[in-house]
Write a protein that holds these residues in place. Sequence first.
Motif, PDB file in Angstrom:
ATOM      1  N   TYR A 177      65.160  24.788  60.886  1.00  0.00           N
ATOM      2  CA  TYR A 177      64.178  24.885  59.790  1.00  0.00           C
ATOM      3  C   TYR A 177      64.670  24.139  58.558  1.00  0.00           C
ATOM      4  N   ARG A 178      65.994  24.180  58.362  1.00  0.00           N
ATOM      5  CA  ARG A 178      66.558  23.473  57.213  1.00  0.00           C
ATOM      6  C   ARG A 178      66.273  21.968  57.351  1.00  0.00           C
ATOM      7  N   GLU A 229      62.549  21.283  56.736  1.00  0.00           N
ATOM      8  CA  GLU A 229      62.212  21.346  55.316  1.00  0.00           C
ATOM      9  C   GLU A 229      62.695  20.086  54.603  1.00  0.00           C
ATOM     10  N   THR A 247      59.673  31.385  56.370  1.00  0.00           N
ATOM     11  CA  THR A 247      58.486  30.724  55.795  1.00  0.00           C
ATOM     12  C   THR A 247      57.291  31.646  55.615  1.00  0.00           C
ATOM     13  N   GLY A 248      57.320  32.824  56.199  1.00  0.00           N
ATOM     14  CA  GLY A 248      56.162  33.709  56.181  1.00  0.00           C
ATOM     15  C   GLY A 248      55.291  33.576  57.427  1.00  0.00           C
ATOM     16  N   TYR A 249      55.497  32.500  58.185  1.00  0.00           N
ATOM     17  CA  TYR A 249      54.600  32.220  59.315  1.00  0.00           C
ATOM     18  C   TYR A 249      55.386  32.139  60.626  1.00  0.00           C
ATOM     19  N   PHE A 280      55.779  21.405  56.533  1.00  0.00           N
ATOM     20  CA  PHE A 280      56.484  21.344  55.241  1.00  0.00           C
ATOM     21  C   PHE A 280      56.116  20.084  54.447  1.00  0.00           C
ATOM     22  N   ARG A 284      54.162  19.204  52.247  1.00  0.00           N
ATOM     23  CA  ARG A 284      53.967  19.301  50.794  1.00  0.00           C
ATOM     24  C   ARG A 284      55.152  19.933  50.076  1.00  0.00           C
ATOM     25  N   GLY A 285      56.214  20.175  50.823  1.00  0.00           N
ATOM     26  CA  GLY A 285      57.394  20.752  50.177  1.00  0.00           C
ATOM     27  C   GLY A 285      57.410  22.267  50.254  1.00  0.00           C
ATOM     28  N   TYR A 286      56.323  22.855  50.712  1.00  0.00           N
ATOM     29  CA  TYR A 286      56.279  24.295  50.930  1.00  0.00           C
ATOM     30  C   TYR A 286      55.613  24.551  52.270  1.00  0.00           C
ATOM     31  N   PRO A 287      55.855  25.702  52.871  1.00  0.00           N
ATOM     32  CA  PRO A 287      55.309  25.938  54.207  1.00  0.00           C
ATOM     33  C   PRO A 287      53.794  26.187  54.194  1.00  0.00           C
ATOM     34  N   TYR A 323      50.546  26.872  57.152  1.00  0.00           N
ATOM     35  CA  TYR A 323      50.379  27.357  58.534  1.00  0.00           C
ATOM     36  C   TYR A 323      48.970  27.047  59.003  1.00  0.00           C
ATOM     37  N   GLN A 324      48.840  26.385  60.120  1.00  0.00           N
ATOM     38  CA  GLN A 324      47.505  26.147  60.659  1.00  0.00           C
ATOM     39  C   GLN A 324      47.596  25.879  62.162  1.00  0.00           C
TER      40      GLN A 324
END
Lengths: 577, 425
Positions: free
Chosen positions: B99-100, B103, B298-300, B306, B308-311, B313-314
Amino acid sequence: MSRSLLLQNCRVYDPLHHIDGEIMDIPIRDGKIVDSVPESASRIDLSGLTVMAGGVDIHTHILGSKLNTARAMCPEDHRADPVAATKKTRSGVGFTLPSSFVTGYRYSTMGYTTVTEPAVPPVKALDCWEELHDLTNVDIAMLPMLGNNMITFDFVQQEDLPGLAAYVSWILHSTGGLGVKVVNPGGTYAWAHGKNVRELDTEIPDWRITPRMILTSLCQAVEMLGLPHPLHFHPNNLGKVGNVETTIAQLESLKHIRGHNGRKHIVHLAHISFDALGMVEGGRPEWKDVHSGGLQLAEYANANDHFTVDLGQITFGPATTMTGDGPFQFSLYELTHSKWANMTVDVELPGGAGIVPYTYDPKSPTNAVQWAVSMEYALNIRDIWRCALSTDHPNAGPFTKYPLVLSWLMSKRQRDRWLTEMHPSVGQRSTVAESDREWSLYEVAIATRAAPAVILGLQATKGHLGVGADADIAVYDLRPDDIQRDPDRIVRAFSSAHLTVLGGRVVVKRGEVASTPHGRVWSSSPQVEESLHRRVVGEVRERFSRWYAHSFDNYAVPVRYRAAFETPMATPSVAES
Amino acid sequence: MPVVNVPCPFCGCLCDDIELMVHDGRIKSNRNGCAISKTKFLRHADDRLVGPSLRHSSGHELVSLATAVDHAARILSASKRPLVYGLSSTENDAHREAYRIAELVRGVVDNTSSVCHGPSILGTQDAGEPIGSLGEVRLRADLVVYWGSNPQVSHPRHLNRYTRPIGEFASKRTIWVVDVRRTVSAEAADAFYQIQPGHDLEVMSVLRALLRGHKLDCTEVGGLSIGQLQQMAESMRAAEYGVLFYGLGLTQSWGRHHNVDAAIRLVQELNEYAKWSMVPMRGHFNVAGANRTLTWTTGYPFAVDFSRGYPRYQPGEYTAVDLLQRGEVDALLNVAADPLASLPAAAVRHLRRIPVINLDPKRNLTSLIAEVNIPTAMAGIECDGVAVRMDGLPLYLRKVVEPPAGVLPDREVLRMIYDRMVSMR
């Protein structure tokens, strides 16, 4: 980087040392507050700013399996609050269920330095230890749940108190917990039968024991072991209109228990906004007849000093309810028909924890009264040392609403402003509107750091700014005269610390995360006599093969996940008889 | 001396009673394991990738680990939309490193649950989920239903270890199989209900209607008579503790997450009458862990972008199959999965066109086409870590033998790639 630091001209609120707004310097060396530092130390001038010990949260759901299940089940929650990575921080999400990294950052930004996860299913403690590798900027403590555990039941049924104490000790060693949590004793177990147990003396299914027996035995075991934190208690009959009566009855049932080493407080009652629901005169236990029971509980607290509480203050807006109280969560699901998750955990939480998203609406007659419960308590309790701030994150609202809660407690003007927006039931069914009390910064420092540190048993190094304390410090851009002029200044100042220091290291500057060190994890390490330990481990091993679906050898959290952070606290030794 | 109580890193059962005899750094025997477990442990040294390699027009050339890592870092750094995929057959710390990287490069992360129990998660996001635990099932269940699952083949010890032995809090137990064909698991059950393919949703919904006492104006639904359905509904209501285990027959058949949604709502409603829980029959030994680690980060649970720099989910947009079929990604970092063997042809076509970095202990179809192969240690045999059982129980995996010389765990290789990328910036 110099290991010495001098914070100059601080206006200090340090209730453990009776310091109420004195201007002084705070010398820091090697992560500790010290007498003095050399001339060469770096200096930060904090003239005009308010300085307190780092915030200590005694009850916040920030780790573990049910939180993660809630996160996975609620993508819509995260969508409202994306958090981008920066040069210093990782990305994530916020809102009511912040991701692990963001949880640490946001606490740190509010000047908090120690947080307590109060509901760890011991069998899944490994989950928590893994997650906390990704939760920086705060020290952490965890409380394993033991009030619906069949092995607990077995010891209680056999009236084997030393055995129970040794079992608690074994659990704490295996999981790295600090203290013991009880959630709806016996009631969550009954949920494995699709039932609840609401009264203190009702026998629970499959066993010849009652909630009273479970509660008092565990409380005695905790005091026998001399754990730093007394029993952490979520009562039976939670969330039921009129339950302030059962809550008081449960507190009464513990009154006779002698505290370890003469300590007065032998139980911590969690999130009173859910435990102290009153009922209108001649009413029935239904939501339409709810009345605040906060005043009644405060009067009881003013007359009885064997317990402490945290507020679980309802904050209005979105929340996600999650407790180890399976039957309560099911009744909430029946009420809302929102999403509902239930999680059973083998022997330790049969019936299991529940999760239901919920939004508190100030226009709702019941939510408005629920808001008043803990507010009324906080405005009527004489001894703030027995009252810690919490929102039972994320049950009554996210922890990021603490600044708003403080503004309600510190400013009648702020309360009045909010009361006009609330359903009129709040005026008819509580006394909040009549109270003129306003918490001072000194009282805020008690309820947000000094008291919770004392209640957790961490006061040797946490919750104060005396020599020898950990250099956990929060600096707020707030002056005493600001508060009356504009209550929203309270919200702004506590939302965004001017400076947060964790273990001597600056972690937040002007509301921005400046560094992301790992905090420590505080655990207790109670000692029991070798023969007692051997007997009990043998019995646990035998029950394990009967009741669990995995191996005893794979139960304890391996050292590899703990070594870097765990800081065990020594406690006295307990013998067989 | 045998090594005892080793968790088996094969399926979502994570049976942790495996007894291994190890001599001279080799596993000689596996007691208690199923046939698959025996193969996994005893033949872990077979079919290994021999060393880090780069692909040229003439084939794969062995290179040093540093060279392979450097090449992987260059591919990822140059990529505009990289995908990090797989993760279900490795341990949790490897996920965290992956994940690192995702990101850092503002890529997409997806795990294999998007092609197995992803619909279960979508169902949960609709309705919640009363999740059972295997221990409680063993102790308490009096009615066990396997729906769209053939455990005797996919999770060979599931019945014998968790659902056949009746624990002390249940006096009797009935096991049902509901499926579109009579499987070996159906043979092992007390009752078998054969439904027509693609009719799970209708059958679930009718069971709910019957539970609520509605009268239906038809004689048969999805291959079952109303009489049979009525009987099922009554037995389910009369149970004291019921549990529904569901497999890909429910999640990947017509209706997908709608089927799971219906199953969840059925089980939730059954809680009005009795205690009911459900457990997804998770396949890979740590696919549940991949969901968990991504969720706390990430919450998901899967399909996270990533860019846009933030997670974000779709599912359907950031899921591996969809990204590949649209030809959207320009590099793949594949960890502990074999997408070439398991994804649909259209996705595989695109995979063949983009650089693939492949971390795996063994040779497989993906390693044949990968531009960079880096062999890694087998989680749960050659390196430790944590995996999550199908019911959410985290278990500590053992290292029982050393990996081949020079072979590192996934997490370490991923950390090296990350560090290399950071140093290149």
